[in-house]
Design a protein around this motif. Structure first.
Motif, PDB file in Angstrom:
ATOM      1  N   GLN A  67       0.887  -1.027   0.171  1.00 46.12           N
ATOM      2  CA  GLN A  67       0.089   0.030  -0.020  1.00 46.12           C
ATOM      3  C   GLN A  67       0.885   1.176  -0.052  1.00 46.12           C
ATOM      4  O   GLN A  67       0.463   2.208   0.588  1.00 46.12           O
ATOM      5  N   ALA A  68       1.947   1.198  -0.703  1.00 47.00           N
ATOM      6  CA  ALA A  68       2.905   2.382  -0.828  1.00 47.00           C
ATOM      7  C   ALA A  68       2.187   3.634  -1.883  1.00 47.00           C
ATOM      8  O   ALA A  68       2.878   4.687  -1.525  1.00 47.00           O
ATOM      9  N   ASP A  69       1.609   3.041  -2.596  1.00 43.46           N
ATOM     10  CA  ASP A  69       0.979   4.212  -3.729  1.00 43.46           C
ATOM     11  C   ASP A  69      -0.585   4.301  -3.937  1.00 43.46           C
ATOM     12  O   ASP A  69      -1.055   3.226  -3.923  1.00 43.46           O
ATOM     13  N   TRP A  70      -0.961   5.518  -3.951  1.00 45.06           N
ATOM     14  CA  TRP A  70      -2.452   5.475  -4.079  1.00 45.06           C
ATOM     15  C   TRP A  70      -2.538   6.207  -5.628  1.00 45.06           C
ATOM     16  O   TRP A  70      -1.661   7.170  -5.735  1.00 45.06           O
ATOM     17  N   TYR A  71      -3.588   5.817  -6.351  1.00 40.61           N
ATOM     18  CA  TYR A  71      -3.755   6.497  -7.634  1.00 40.61           C
ATOM     19  C   TYR A  71      -5.128   6.980  -7.678  1.00 40.61           C
ATOM     20  O   TYR A  71      -5.943   6.388  -7.347  1.00 40.61           O
ATOM     21  N   LYS A  94      -0.562  10.280  -8.529  1.00 47.32           N
ATOM     22  CA  LYS A  94       0.075   9.223  -7.837  1.00 47.32           C
ATOM     23  C   LYS A  94       0.569   9.920  -6.585  1.00 47.32           C
ATOM     24  O   LYS A  94       1.272  10.803  -6.635  1.00 47.32           O
ATOM     25  N   ILE A  95       0.014   9.480  -5.525  1.00 55.73           N
ATOM     26  CA  ILE A  95       0.572   9.805  -4.128  1.00 55.73           C
ATOM     27  C   ILE A  95       1.272   8.618  -3.353  1.00 55.73           C
ATOM     28  O   ILE A  95       0.697   7.608  -3.237  1.00 55.73           O
ATOM     29  N   SER A  96       2.509   8.922  -3.048  1.00 55.56           N
ATOM     30  CA  SER A  96       3.437   7.821  -2.503  1.00 55.56           C
ATOM     31  C   SER A  96       3.463   8.010  -0.970  1.00 55.56           C
ATOM     32  O   SER A  96       3.698   9.255  -0.361  1.00 55.56           O
ATOM     33  N   PHE A  97       3.636   6.814  -0.262  1.00 54.67           N
ATOM     34  CA  PHE A  97       3.538   6.930   1.184  1.00 54.67           C
ATOM     35  C   PHE A  97       4.818   6.373   1.465  1.00 54.67           C
ATOM     36  O   PHE A  97       5.453   5.390   0.942  1.00 54.67           O
ATOM     37  N   VAL A 103       2.904  11.038   3.775  1.00 53.38           N
ATOM     38  CA  VAL A 103       3.146  11.358   2.078  1.00 53.38           C
ATOM     39  C   VAL A 103       4.516  11.725   1.808  1.00 53.38           C
ATOM     40  O   VAL A 103       5.260  12.592   2.611  1.00 53.38           O
ATOM     41  N   THR A 104       5.021  11.061   0.828  1.00 52.68           N
ATOM     42  CA  THR A 104       6.577  11.207   0.300  1.00 52.68           C
ATOM     43  C   THR A 104       6.553  11.927  -0.839  1.00 52.68           C
ATOM     44  O   THR A 104       7.498  12.698  -1.118  1.00 52.68           O
ATOM     45  N   GLY A 105       5.582  11.796  -1.703  1.00 52.73           N
ATOM     46  CA  GLY A 105       5.561  12.561  -3.008  1.00 52.73           C
ATOM     47  C   GLY A 105       4.270  12.604  -3.703  1.00 52.73           C
ATOM     48  O   GLY A 105       3.560  11.717  -3.422  1.00 52.73           O
ATOM     49  N   ILE A 106       4.093  13.354  -4.577  1.00 51.93           N
ATOM     50  CA  ILE A 106       2.916  13.620  -5.356  1.00 51.93           C
ATOM     51  C   ILE A 106       3.291  13.742  -6.878  1.00 51.93           C
ATOM     52  O   ILE A 106       4.288  14.810  -7.322  1.00 51.93           O
ATOM     53  N   THR A 107       2.935  13.036  -7.543  1.00 48.17           N
ATOM     54  CA  THR A 107       3.208  12.979  -9.283  1.00 48.17           C
ATOM     55  C   THR A 107       2.118  12.828  -9.935  1.00 48.17           C
ATOM     56  O   THR A 107       0.980  12.245  -9.785  1.00 48.17           O
ATOM     57  N   ARG A 108       1.903  13.771 -10.923  1.00 56.31           N
ATOM     58  CA  ARG A 108       0.845  14.118 -11.844  1.00 56.31           C
ATOM     59  C   ARG A 108       1.343  13.763 -13.200  1.00 56.31           C
ATOM     60  O   ARG A 108       2.325  14.296 -13.794  1.00 56.31           O
TER      61      ARG A 108
END
Length: 164
Positions: A67-71, A94-97, A103-108
Motif C-alpha cells: 500500500q505504498a502508492d495511491w492512484y 500518484k500519491i506515494s507514502f 506522504v512522500t511525493g505527489i506525481t501528476r
C-alpha cells in the motif's frame, strides 16, 4: 400553396436538425473528479493516509504490495456516433507514502503516458494448417478407437497379439 411550402420547409428543417444532432460528439468523464485546490492542499511530509482520504477520498487504485502508492485517475473521452471513444484528456495523480503512512511525493501525469495498443485484425495468426469451424467441430469423428490408432479395436488388445 404557401402553407404547403411552409410545412415542407418545416419538416425538412426538423429532419436536418435531427440528422445534425445525431452527429454531435458525445463527451464523457470517467473516474475521479479532480479539484485542484484540494490536490494542492496535500503536502508531502505533513499529510498521512488518513488525512489524504479525508481530503481527496478513497483512491481509484491502491498499489497491491505494501500500500505504498495511491492512484487517482480521471479521463475525459469523446466519440462520434457509434465509434470507439477516444481519450481527449487524462490525469493520473500518484500519491506515494512511506512505511509510517506519511506522504512522500505527489506525481501528476497526463495523456502522454497512456499507451495505445492496436489489435491485429480479428484473428490470431497461427502456424500449421488452417481449419474451418466444421472441421474443428467434426474433425475427430471416427479417429478415436480406429485400428492402428492405439489400444482401440476388438478385444482391446494391442499390436502383436496372435488370434486364432
Amino acid at each position: 400553396m404557401s402553407v404547403s411550402i411552409a410545412r415542407v420547409s418545416l419538416v425538412a428543417g426538423l429532419g436536418l436538425a435531427v440528422l445534425v444532432g445525431g452527429c454531435a460528439p458525445l463527451r464523457s468523464h470517467q473516474g475521479y473528479i479532480i479539484d485542484a485546490d484540494l490536490v494542492n492542499s496535500v503536502q508531502p511530509g505533513v499529510d498521512n493516509r488518513q488525512s489524504v482520504a479525508q481530503v481527496l477520498g478513497r483512491p481509484t487504485i491502491a498499489s497491491q504490495f505494501g500500500q505504498a502508492d495511491w492512484y487517482y485517475l480521471a479521463r475525459d473521452s469523446r466519440n462520434l456516433n457509434f465509434q470507439k471513444p477516444r481519450a481527449k484528456d487524462q490525469i493520473t495523480l500518484k500519491i506515494s507514502f512511506d512505511t509510517a503512512g506519511t506522504v512522500t511525493g505527489i506525481t501528476r501525469t497526463g495523456l502522454d503516458q497512456v499507451a495505445s495498443v492496436n489489435m491485429y485484425g480479428k484473428t490470431t495468426p497461427t502456424l500449421g494448417r488452417k481449419r474451418g469451424f466444421f472441421q474443428d467441430l467434426f474433425g475427430n469423428i471416427g479417429t478415436v478407437g480406429a485400428m492402428g490408432g492405439g489400444a482401440g479395436g476388438p478385444g482391446g488388445g494391442g499390436a502383436g497379439r496372435d488370434t486364432p
